[in-house]
Each structure stands twice: as C-alpha cells, then as structure tokens.
Design a protein around this motif. Structure first.
Motif, mmCIF file in Angstrom:
data_model
loop_
_atom_site.group_PDB
_atom_site.id
_atom_site.type_symbol
_atom_site.label_atom_id
_atom_site.label_comp_id
_atom_site.label_asym_id
_atom_site.label_seq_id
_atom_site.Cartn_x
_atom_site.Cartn_y
_atom_site.Cartn_z
ATOM 1 N N ASP A 1 1.645 -3.606 -3.063
ATOM 2 C CA ASP A 1 2.549 -4.720 -2.813
ATOM 3 C C ASP A 1 3.992 -4.287 -2.600
ATOM 4 O O ASP A 1 4.889 -5.131 -2.528
ATOM 5 C CB ASP A 1 2.486 -5.718 -3.969
ATOM 6 C CG ASP A 1 2.878 -5.065 -5.303
ATOM 7 O OD1 ASP A 1 2.920 -3.815 -5.362
ATOM 8 O OD2 ASP A 1 3.114 -5.804 -6.276
ATOM 9 N N ALA B 1 0.289 -11.878 2.246
ATOM 10 C CA ALA B 1 -0.870 -12.280 1.449
ATOM 11 C C ALA B 1 -1.862 -13.055 2.308
ATOM 12 O O ALA B 1 -1.468 -13.909 3.116
ATOM 13 C CB ALA B 1 -0.419 -13.121 0.262
ATOM 14 N N ASN B 2 -3.130 -12.736 2.133
ATOM 15 C CA ASN B 2 -4.215 -13.461 2.803
ATOM 16 C C ASN B 2 -4.032 -13.494 4.321
ATOM 17 O O ASN B 2 -4.202 -14.531 4.975
ATOM 18 C CB ASN B 2 -4.314 -14.892 2.276
ATOM 19 C CG ASN B 2 -4.532 -14.930 0.770
ATOM 20 O OD1 ASN B 2 -5.305 -14.142 0.227
ATOM 21 N ND2 ASN B 2 -3.834 -15.835 0.097
ATOM 22 N N ALA B 3 -3.639 -12.377 4.894
ATOM 23 C CA ALA B 3 -3.446 -12.289 6.339
ATOM 24 C C ALA B 3 -3.717 -10.859 6.777
ATOM 25 O O ALA B 3 -3.817 -9.943 5.963
ATOM 26 C CB ALA B 3 -2.035 -12.715 6.721
ATOM 27 N N THR B 4 -3.870 -10.688 8.090
ATOM 28 C CA THR B 4 -4.088 -9.342 8.634
ATOM 29 C C THR B 4 -2.889 -8.838 9.418
ATOM 30 O O THR B 4 -2.845 -7.685 9.819
ATOM 31 C CB THR B 4 -5.317 -9.334 9.559
ATOM 32 O OG1 THR B 4 -5.129 -10.302 10.604
ATOM 33 C CG2 THR B 4 -6.577 -9.653 8.768
ATOM 34 N N ASN C 1 1.687 -9.581 10.023
ATOM 35 C CA ASN C 1 2.904 -10.259 9.597
ATOM 36 C C ASN C 1 3.994 -9.913 10.602
ATOM 37 O O ASN C 1 4.339 -8.742 10.777
ATOM 38 C CB ASN C 1 3.299 -9.807 8.186
ATOM 39 C CG ASN C 1 4.475 -10.589 7.643
ATOM 40 O OD1 ASN C 1 4.758 -11.687 8.114
ATOM 41 N ND2 ASN C 1 5.167 -10.030 6.664
#
Length: 704
Positions: A146, A169-172, A174
């Motif tokens: 993180d 978070a909860n993505a592939t 950004n």
C-alpha cells in the motif's frame, strides 16, 4: 554425564550469542541463518538433559556435637565422668550468588544451581532467536503493497522525470494527473497550476509509473502535486514536491553545486528491535543536508558546526586562493584535512545547494540475509520496502536520485555474460527498471542501463558493470570484458565528446576501478579484467579532469592513478556503505601497486663551477596509490562539490561523512579547459519558448 552436558550447554550458549551478535551487528552473513537455529537447538537439548547436574553444585556444611555425662559412686561420693560423643551431619546449602557472579552467569551462560538464573539465560537466548527471526523474515511479511510515494529522478535543463506509485483499491488501473507550476516571485500563491502528463498506473506494473515533465526553463525552481482526472486534489503528497532544473551547459557561465555519492543499503542494519523500516544512514544524511529540520535528541549538528565553521570556511578560502596562484592546475590533490568535528555545512551560505544523489548500486539486498526466490514479486517487495522507509522518504521527497545497479539487486557476484534471459536477471531487472532505472537519464543505447548526462560544466557516464561481465573462470584473461563491445564503444565516444565540452568528467562504476582491493577482488572489482581496464585507464589519462566514482566495498578510499609524461592523473573516490555493514579489524586494501610508471621531473642541481642548472630526472612512481583509506563506519557518503566559476582554476571538493561526522576532505584542482561553445541563439532557447513563437506566427527555425 549430566555435569558434562551442563558444561556443553554453557559453551553452546556462549557460541550462539557470539554468532547472533556478529549476524545482527557486524555482518549478516547468509550462512549464519542456518547455524544460529542449530546452536539454539543444541543449547536447549544440553540444558534440558544437563539440568540434574545443577542440583549437585552445592556447598557441604559439617556440624560437630559434644555431650557431657555425670556418674555417682556407691560410697556416696559424686564423680563427674565426661564422655565426648561426636556426631557429624552433612547439610547441603545453596549459597546465594553475589551480583558480580550473577552477571557472570548471565553474560557467559555459566552453569548455575539457581533456577531463576537458568531461566534468565533461556529467556535471553530465546529473545535473541526472535530478533534473528525478525531481521530475516520482516522483509517478507512487510510487503508494503500500500505504499504511496513520488520522487524526482533525472533533471534536465528543460525537463524532469518523476516517479509515482499510487495503488487503487478494488481496481486494476488508476489514472492520475501531475499538475505543476514555477516557484518564486512575489505572488507565488497566485501562479496557476498547469496540467502535466497523466500517469497510467496498473496492477501489472505494481502501480508504478515514470512520467516526463517537459517545457521547463533551466536553473528554475518548480513544484508539483497530483490530481484525479476530475481535477480533485489527491491527499498525497500533503504538500507539493519541489525540484530544480539543471543549468544549461551551453551557456558556459560556470556552475557551483554539490551532489551525493554512495551505495549499498538495507533497512535496520545494524539491527535494532522494532525498527524494521528504518535506514539509519539516510536519517543521518537528512540531518546533514537539512540540519534545521532535524528532530534528533542528540546535540544538533548546526550547534556543533557553529563552533568550528569559521576555521573551516577560512581553510577553504585559503585553499581556493592558493589554487588561484598556482602555476600547475592539473589534478593536483591538496593536502587532505582530517576532520573530527561534526559539520552540517549544507546550512552555510557559502556552500552550494545539493542538486542530486548518485546511488551506485546494491539499493536492495535480494540475497541478504535470505534469498526469497527469483520471482518478480520477491524483488518488487524489497523495492517497495525501501520506498516505504520513513528514513528514505525524508531524502527522496526532496532530493533527485539517479541509480545504477550492482550484484545484490540480482544475486551475489552476478555476471550476466551478455545474456539477458539468464535467470534471475529478467525478474530482477524488471523491478529495478520500474522503481529506479526508468527515472534515470535516457540510456545511450535503447534498452540498456548505461547512460550519460550533463550537469553544468560536468559530464557523467554511468556504467553497467554486471550485464555484459564475462565469466572469469573460462577463456583467456585477454578476452574478459566488464562492459561489452557496445558499451565500451559508447564510453570511448563519450570521452571524445566531453574532452573539450566539459570541465570535469565523472565516470561512475558500481564496483571499484582500482586493483588494490584483495578480498573477492576477482569476483567483484575490475581486477579480473586487466586488459580492458588498462585500455580504459589510458583513455582516461588522455583526457583532463577525469574522476571515477565507485562503491560496493563497504569501505572508503581515494586512489590516485599516476600517468606518464604527457598524461593526466586520474582520481577514484570509492564510497560505501550508505547504510550497511563494514568488517572490523580486517583490512583488504593494499597501499600501492607493484606496477610503476616513469615520469620526468625537473630538478635544480649545482655544476662543478658552482652554477645552478635545471636537469630532467626520471623517477618511478606507483601506477595506483592510496591517498586515504577509512574502513570503519556503517554509514558513509561523499559530498562532491563542483565549482567551475573560475575557468582558470576549476575545483572539485570532496567531503566524506562517516557515521554522520565529516571524516575527510580533499580538494582536487582541475586543469583549465577551453570549452567549445556555440554562437547560435537558438541553442539557448527552450523548446517551450520556440513553440510559443510558432503559435503566434513567428518561425524561429528560420532564424537559427
């Protein structure tokens, strides 16, 4: 038997503690991680089966009892008859230990009948084992997935490379935008933020991206931060990150700046409990560079400096004045000054700003104290761990850092043989490229890790000493290569270009160029490549003001390479570790080489008639000679100050700091170089300004 086991337990415990101390505080030798558990297990077994012997180690006390008896005679007279009876009792008594004996028992694990002391020894040894486990396995469990960070890498006169890691978070993926503005001026707060490049962060690339910010002006302060694509300001960084663009080398106006050179670091060594993310050498560097912001409880470095700054400044001024009156300016090394007083000269107005840091390899230790495997994640984890260090954050958020790599970014004593598919090279360099290499200056040849750049009137060539390195156990020494044909050609080409276009030429090697180091010299240094090294040295000595910067050895040394008549001396400054071990007592550097060179010097002699005349005398001098050698210290870096404001007397000032205290200073007086320059006005105009002129209908390309 039990008594023998008790003695064995004491011996194993003492040996165990010595090995643990050496592993955690002196040198984290990889084999120790196997020896330590075995010693601990041996200690436990011998302690358990030797426990009955402790009950026999008592003091025996004897008591003697005397009894008197009276007897009466039959004739009425009383007669006293004394009969002595002796009764001996043997009573086991445990004598309470004194404070001195109790300390001896605990420190040296001496067998004791006192159960509390035996338990204390067991507790100490168990805590030591937990400390070893913490040191060895913390890098694995502290994955730092993180971590959010940004830093500046290469800075050009009109551009800068910026690295950002911002996981989502909860993505592939950004998407974030860099926004920037120029600093300075009376109404700085009113200067609008400008949109910069968009970083496409993906899980596949471990959420790391390097973007280039272009259209900047030379020698100018800028700041940046990040926003979402909807212009929402992101929480990190809490305050904008500042950086300073490089001066335009085509102006030839002279420059005065410093940079840091060091290598080799790992968190929490020497070991301290619950300090798994600390890199103490970088804490000390931050205090050195920005002392007014130090929060140390120790006496502040500025306070200590104030007691001695006058003498230091006077000394430097005297040296510069002396150099200005000197008739010979070619790589003359002024007498070194041993300094024992802590100094934070970065705060002094006469000291130039520190512009960047050159980190010369072993940024991570993939195989020390334990090798977690050659998969990509194993390497990436170690880079994330370093960037997650609060010690490192204090430095990389304020100081641009450029890198080369060495063996421990891959595996100990790695030789690539020019084969990029040879494991573990692909996975290891994948992590190095993401986190460090992409932010370096653009490579000379596409896809390579060697590169060159300019900063003011100084030129730099950063070598790759691992990818093309030969296997020295095969073939003839004359065929061994450190750099490979392509890189070697690029280096020779660079030397030709910078001969008359730069004053100082810095060649960066992750491993020492000198052959004076002995231990593992063939596995690490240039000593195993004598033919290639000799040819390179001849080339270096044909160019004025060449200084080699190196690391790797966990020691500090300054080496002078003497040239024959007509050549130029070359200096090597080798500095490491930034934050790692050094080996006490053992010294591995020879003071001089057996190989010599002949030089002609002039001497004044008297003739037979009493007249004086100048004659030429040939003398032999060592080809390589140690000017200074300091092995001690876990935390070392060198500050290189480049001053070319006086082109007739350019100077490089080296200050080496060891464990937070300046330990050595050296002035290197350069030979004047008549720089070639261009008279084309267009060479001084940033591309961004040309673009503005194009938009309003003017065509500067027709003017120049």
């Amino acid at each position: 038997m039990a008594a023998n086991l008790a003695i064995a337990s004491s011996a194993l415990s003492t040996l165990y503690r010595i090995v643990v101390y050496l592993f955690l505080e002196v040198a984290p030798v990889s084999k120790a991680k196997y020896v330590i558990p075995l010693l601990y297990l041996g200690y436990l077994l011998t302690s358990y089966f030797g426990a009955p012997a402790f009950s026999e180690l008592v003091t025996l006390k004897e008591e003697v009892v005397t009894v008197e008896e009276e007897k009466s005679e039959t004739n009425g007279q009383v007669v006293t008859d004394v009969t002595v009876q002796e009764a001996t009792a043997v009573i086991p008594v445990v004598e309470p230990p004194t404070l001195k004996s109790a300390l001896s028992i605990i420190i040296f694990s001496i067998p004791s009948p006192v159960r509390a002391l035996r338990r204390a020894n067991f507790l100490i040894n168990t805590l030591l084992l937990l400390a070893v486990a913490d040191f060895v396995f913390f890098p694995y469990f502290d994955s730092a997935t993180d971590v959010v960070y940004t830093r500046v890498g290469a800075v050009y006169p009109d551009a800068a490379k910026i690295v950002v890691r911002y996981p989502a978070a909860n993505a592939t993926e950004n998407l974030i935008r860099l926004v920037w503005r120029q600093k300075g001026g009376k109404n700085e707060s009113e200067v609008p933020w400008r949109e910069g490049p968009v970083a496409n962060l993906t899980a596949e690339r471990d959420w790391v991206q390097t973007v280039s910010l272009r259209g900047l002006w030379p020698s100018t302060q800028y700041e940046y931060r990040f926003e979402g694509l909807n212009s929402t300001l992101l929480p990190y960084p809490a305050t904008p990150i500042h950086f300073h663009t490089a001066p335009d080398p085509r102006l030839h106006s002279g420059s005065h700046y410093r940079f840091i050179a060091s290598s080799c670091m790992t968190p929490n060594f020497p070991y301290l409990p619950l300090q798994g993310r600390r890199i103490k050498g970088l804490d000390l560097l931050a205090d050195y560079l920005w002392p007014s912001e130090s929060h140390s409880t120790a006496p502040s470095l500025p306070t200590l400096l104030a007691q001695n700054v006058s003498s230091v400044v006077s000394s430097l001024a005297a040296k510069v004045t002396s150099s200005a009156n000197s008739t010979s300016a070619e790589n003359v090394t002024a007498p070194a000054e041993n300094v024992t007083t802590p100094s934070s000269v970065a705060s002094e107005k006469n000291v130039p700003p520190t512009e960047f840091m050159m980190f010369m390899g072993d940024f991570i230790y993939a195989d020390v104290p334990i090798y977690f495997g050659d998969d990509v994640e194993a390497y990436r984890r170690l880079y994330r761990r370093n960037y997650n260090s609060p010690s490192f954050r204090k430095v990389y958020e304020r100081l641009p850092i450029i890198h080369t790599y060495d063996d421990h970014e891959i595996i100990n004593n790695y030789a690539g043989l020019g084969n990029t598919s040879l494991p573990p090279y692909p996975n290891a360099t994948n992590a190095f490229e993401l986190y460090n290499a992409e932010a370096n200056y653009d490579p000379v040849d596409e896809g390579q890790y060697y590169y060159d750049f300019r900063y003011g009137e100084a030129a730099f060539f950063v070598m790759d000493t691992r990818r093309f390195r030969s296997d020295i156990s095969s073939d003839e020494p004359s065929s061994h290569t450190m750099l490979g044909d392509k890189q070697l050609a690029a280096l020779y080409n660079w030397l030709g270009k910078v001969n008359n276009t730069a004053v100082f030429k810095f060649v960066v090697s992750s491993v020492p160029f000198t052959a004076l180091w002995t231990y593992e010299a063939l596995e690490d240094t240039w000593a195993a490549f004598p033919y290639e090294k000799s040819a390179l040295l001849s080339a270096f000595q044909s160019v004025p003001n060449v200084i080699v910067l190196s690391g790797d050895r966990h020691e500090f040394a300054v080496i002078e390479f003497a040239a024959g008549d007509g050549g130029h001396n070359v200096l090597e400054v080798s500095t490491s570790p930034m934050s790692m071990f050094y080996v006490p007592f053992i010294r591995t550097l020879k003071p001089r080489s057996e190989e010599v060179v002949n030089r002609t010097k002039e001497e004044v002699v008297k003739t037979e008639d009493g007249k004086e005349e100048v004659v030429k005398v040939t003398e032999e001098v060592p080809r390589e000679k140690v000017l200074k050698y300091i092995a001690e210290g876990n935390y070392k870096w060198s500050t290189i100050e480049v001053d070319t404001r006086d082109y007739d007397h350019p100077v490089v000032r080296v200050e080496t700091v060891i464990d937070g205290t300046p330990a050595y200073r050296l002035d290197v007086l350069g030979k004047p170089v008549k720089l070639q320059s261009t008279t084309a006005l267009g060479s001084l105009m940033p591309e961004s300004f040309r673009g503005v002129l194009d938009k309003i209908g003017l065509k500067p390309s027709r003017w120049f």
